[in-house]
Write an enzyme that holds these catalytic residues in place. Structure first.
Site: not given
Ligand code: CAA
Length: 380
Positions: A125, A131, A158, A336-338, A340, A363, A365
């Protein structure tokens, strides 16, 4: 309301704990130092069902519940948070995305080998310039006859280097914003799909993290997962469950750090007494144990609601926010408990202190969790 685990769940906890103590604990320091992804551990994790924890048996999974999943992740994180992170990303992101939104053919082709642990899953993603603003991604997938052609790159993936199967999000219609993002499944070895730079990380070093590159990567049209344009919404749904896993990881990590601190404090003498007799130490231990229990309950509540089929956007973010933030404080107090000895690698405290920071970032911040929680509260 009964907050106790069942006998089967207590047995599951003991089984995973014993496995982690025997198969993981002896290697923790080496894997961390060498930034070694333990490929050799994968068949053993698979034999316990830990690479297909929540998937139905018909798809090669262990058919466990969401609360069982938390117990497994917790017990792995108590010993090595890096291994727990790998297991969580494999189960909770890649395989889960296919289980929730894949077609029957995709489940047979990809979920079954992932759940059996025959293949390792990755999920893409995040990009170098997107991010928290995940919808701001630049990777594109363009339709070309019976194929999709993917161009771009993913960051902090990952299993970016060791993954066999990757779920990747890409823009298919820029003008549609978040509703113009789609998800695809790509297999290792597909021309144009290659791993990029391996990250040299502060913590979670046994978990492989790297860049992934797509250069005119051509995949058959039937590797689109779910509906075109629904990839972002589906991603948010995957993260609703994935964040419960990171909360469980933070609880397990905090538990490991707390136990390390307690064991050390019971042995260590100062001013002629063991340091557990000092209130300064007792209060730290009391605070840690209380916070861990509160975080565990929030995490299990989110998992319980998930297994009841409820949407848990609010509860997952609350659990992830709280558990990761208290885990940082518990890991800090463990050092801190440990004293040094908390600052050197002969004791486990410094590794928990390094590993824990990821839980407030990966996942989503802590700031994003607060944003999600506030949006949920204000939309009622
Ligand atoms: N369930 C269902 N629908 C959802 C939803 C949910 N939990 N969250 C959002 N939606 C829907 C919204 O309702 C919206 O649809 P409508 O317009 O029809 O209402 C659509 O999705 C877009 O949502 P937003 O308008 O809320 O979108 P946004 O651009 O404002 O972003 C955000 C929202 C919460 C900031 C999101 O971008 C987010 O979670 N960001 C963090 C991303 C993240 O966690 N990244 C880490 C991933 S880990 C990785 O990539 C690496 C790895 O290998 C582990």
């Amino acid at each position: 309301m009964d907050c106790r685990l069942t006998e089967e769940q207590e047995l599951l906890r003991r089984t995973v704990r014993e496995f982690a103590e025997t198969e993981i604990r002896p290697h923790v320091r080496d894997w961390d130092q060498d930034q070694h992804f333990p490929t050799e551990l994968m068949p053993k994790l698979a034999a316990l069902g830990l690479l297909g924890i929540q998937f139905p048996e018909q798809y090669g999974g262990a058919g466990m519940t969401a609360v069982d999943y938390c117990i497994c992740i917790e017990e792995l994180a108590r010993v090595d948070p890096g291994v727990a992170l790998s297991v969580a990303a494999h189960n909770g992101l890649c395989a889960s995305h296919i289980a929730l939104f894949g077609s029957e053919a995709q489940k047979q082709a990809y979920l079954v080998p992932l759940a059996r642990g025959e293949k390792i899953g990755a999920w893409g993603l995040t990009e170098s310039t997107s991010g928290s603003d995940a919808a701001g991604m630049r990777t594109t997938a363009a339709r070309a006859g019976a194929c999709w052609v993917i161009n771009g790159s993913k960051t902090f993936t990952t299993h970016g280097r060791v993954g066999d199967v990757m779920v990747v999000m890409a823009v298919t219609n820029r003008a549609a914003g978040a509703k113009g993002i789609s998800a695809f499944v790509v297999e290792r070895g597909t021309p144009g799909f290659s791993p990029g730079k391996k990250e040299d990380k502060l913590g979670m070093r046994a978990s492989d993290t790297s860049e992934v590159l797509f250069e005119n990567c051509r995949i058959p049209a039937d590797q689109l997962i779910g509906e075109e344009g629904q990839g972002f919404v589906n991603t948010m749904q995957v993260l609703d469950a994935g964040r419960i896993g990171i909360a469980a990881l933070a609880v397990g990590l905090a538990q490991g750090a707390y136990e390390a601190a307690l064991n050390y404090a019971r042995e260590r003498k100062a001013f002629g007494r063991t340091i557990t007799s000092f209130q300064a130490i007792q209060f730290k231990l009391a605070d840690a144990a209380t916070k861990i229990e509160a975080a565990r309950l929030l995490t299990y509540r989110a998992a319980y609601l998930k297994q009841q089929g409820q949407r848990t956007t609010l509860e997952s973010s609350m659990a992830k926010l709280y558990a990761s933030e208290i885990a940082v404080r518990v890991a800090d107090d463990c050092v801190q408990i440990h004293g040094g000895y908390g600052f050197v690698k002969d004791y486990p405290a410094e590794k928990y202190f390094r590993d824990v920071k990821l839980t407030t970032i990966g996942e989503g911040t802590s700031e994003i969790q607060r944003l999600v929680i506030a949006r949920q509260l204000l939309s009622r």
